[in-house]
Design a protein around this motif. Structure first.
Motif, PDB file in Angstrom:
ATOM      1  N   TYR A  31       0.856  -1.188   0.000  1.00  0.00           N
ATOM      2  CA  TYR A  31       0.000   0.000   0.000  1.00  0.00           C
ATOM      3  C   TYR A  31       0.891   1.238   0.000  1.00  0.00           C
ATOM      4  N   TYR A  33       1.045   5.674  -0.345  1.00  0.00           N
ATOM      5  CA  TYR A  33       0.259   6.871  -0.039  1.00  0.00           C
ATOM      6  C   TYR A  33       1.066   8.127  -0.347  1.00  0.00           C
ATOM      7  N   SER A  48      -4.336   7.104  -1.782  1.00  0.00           N
ATOM      8  CA  SER A  48      -3.770   5.788  -1.491  1.00  0.00           C
ATOM      9  C   SER A  48      -3.830   4.943  -2.758  1.00  0.00           C
ATOM     10  N   ALA A  98      -3.447  -3.029   4.665  1.00  0.00           N
ATOM     11  CA  ALA A  98      -4.364  -1.895   4.636  1.00  0.00           C
ATOM     12  C   ALA A  98      -4.451  -1.192   5.977  1.00  0.00           C
ATOM     13  N   ARG A  99      -4.291  -1.903   7.054  1.00  0.00           N
ATOM     14  CA  ARG A  99      -4.427  -1.304   8.386  1.00  0.00           C
ATOM     15  C   ARG A  99      -3.254  -1.694   9.269  1.00  0.00           C
ATOM     16  N   THR A 100      -2.085  -1.566   8.703  1.00  0.00           N
ATOM     17  CA  THR A 100      -0.859  -1.802   9.467  1.00  0.00           C
ATOM     18  C   THR A 100      -0.049  -0.520   9.534  1.00  0.00           C
ATOM     19  N   GLU A 101       1.056  -0.560  10.244  1.00  0.00           N
ATOM     20  CA  GLU A 101       1.850   0.636  10.474  1.00  0.00           C
ATOM     21  C   GLU A 101       2.334   1.223   9.149  1.00  0.00           C
ATOM     22  N   ALA A 102       2.163   2.531   9.019  1.00  0.00           N
ATOM     23  CA  ALA A 102       2.627   3.242   7.837  1.00  0.00           C
ATOM     24  C   ALA A 102       3.963   3.910   8.145  1.00  0.00           C
ATOM     25  N   PHE A 103       4.854   3.856   7.184  1.00  0.00           N
ATOM     26  CA  PHE A 103       6.178   4.459   7.318  1.00  0.00           C
ATOM     27  C   PHE A 103       6.314   5.568   6.279  1.00  0.00           C
TER      28      PHE A 103
END
Lengths: 113, 108
Positions: A31, A33, A48, A98-103
């Motif tokens: 994913y 963004y 996204s 989809a709903r995990t930690e974003a870096f």
């Protein structure tokens, strides 16, 4: 440690010009963004991208914006005809799910003159 | 729409002091993250904490999802802790919604 990288770190462009901001997400993430932050304000979601298509976009992401994953590693944001109000820090981010930690990448500071 | 409110907006501390930053959110949460934005503008991941408590050195965070808030604790603050702290929540969609941040200044 894997990280999201963005280029360039700074870009100055004239109003009406096209700019392309580049990002290399973390390699096993699915994913991607783009966010932006106008100076002194909060970070705002733009778009996204998953499975080679836009999965969600904000009202800010109008027809002058586009995103692309031209190859297996890069993720780009194109602004077709820049306006003064497009001046901001643009952040690329990636996540494994989809709903995990974003870096987040270190950002590209875009200045439109 | 989704609301994420952070308090206080500004905080000034002397080095060595402790502080608590708060993040309230208006809806249920699937993902909550805390970030530190350093003076160069980089967003540094601090915690991914949809619920429970985590600690990392002098920092710790607690999220009580049922009561819709998260807290970030900074102990024995240092001048390098200065910057803006953001919380961001993710609900039913993929996007993160950010609060306006808490600007922390730690004086020597």
């Amino acid at each position: 440690e894997p990280e999201v990288t963005q280029t360039p770190s700074h870009q100055v462009t004239q109003m009406g010009q096209e700019v392309i901001l580049r990002c290399v997400p973390i390699s096993n993430h699915l994913y991607f963004y783009w966010y932006r932050q106008i100076l002194g304000q909060k970070v705002e979601f733009l778009v996204s991208f998953y499975n080679n298509e836009i999965s969600e976009k904000s009202e800010i992401f109008d027809d002058q914006f586009s995103v692309e994953r031209p190859d297996g590693s890069n993720f780009t944001l194109k602004i077709r005809s820049t306006k003064l109000e497009d001046s901001a820090m643009y952040f690329c981010a990636s996540s494994a799910g989809a709903r995990t930690e974003a870096f987040f990448g270190q950002g590209t500071r875009l200045t439109v003159v | 729409g989704i609301q994420v409110e952070q308090s206080p907006p500004d905080l000034i501390l002397q080095e060595g002091a402790n502080s608590t930053l708060r993040c309230n959110f208006s809806d249920s949460v699937n993902n909550l993250q805390w970030f530190h934005q350093n003076p160069w503008g980089q967003l540094i991941n601090l915690f991914y904490i949809p619920s429970g408590t985590k600690q990392n050195g002098r920092l710790s965070a607690t999220t009580v999802a049922t009561e819709r808030y998260s807290l970030l604790y900074i102990s024995s603050s240092q001048t390098t802790d200065s910057g803006v702290y953001f919380c961001a929540r993710q609900g039913g969609s993929e996007k993160l919604v950010f609060g306006k941040g808490t600007k922390l200044t730690v004086n020597p």
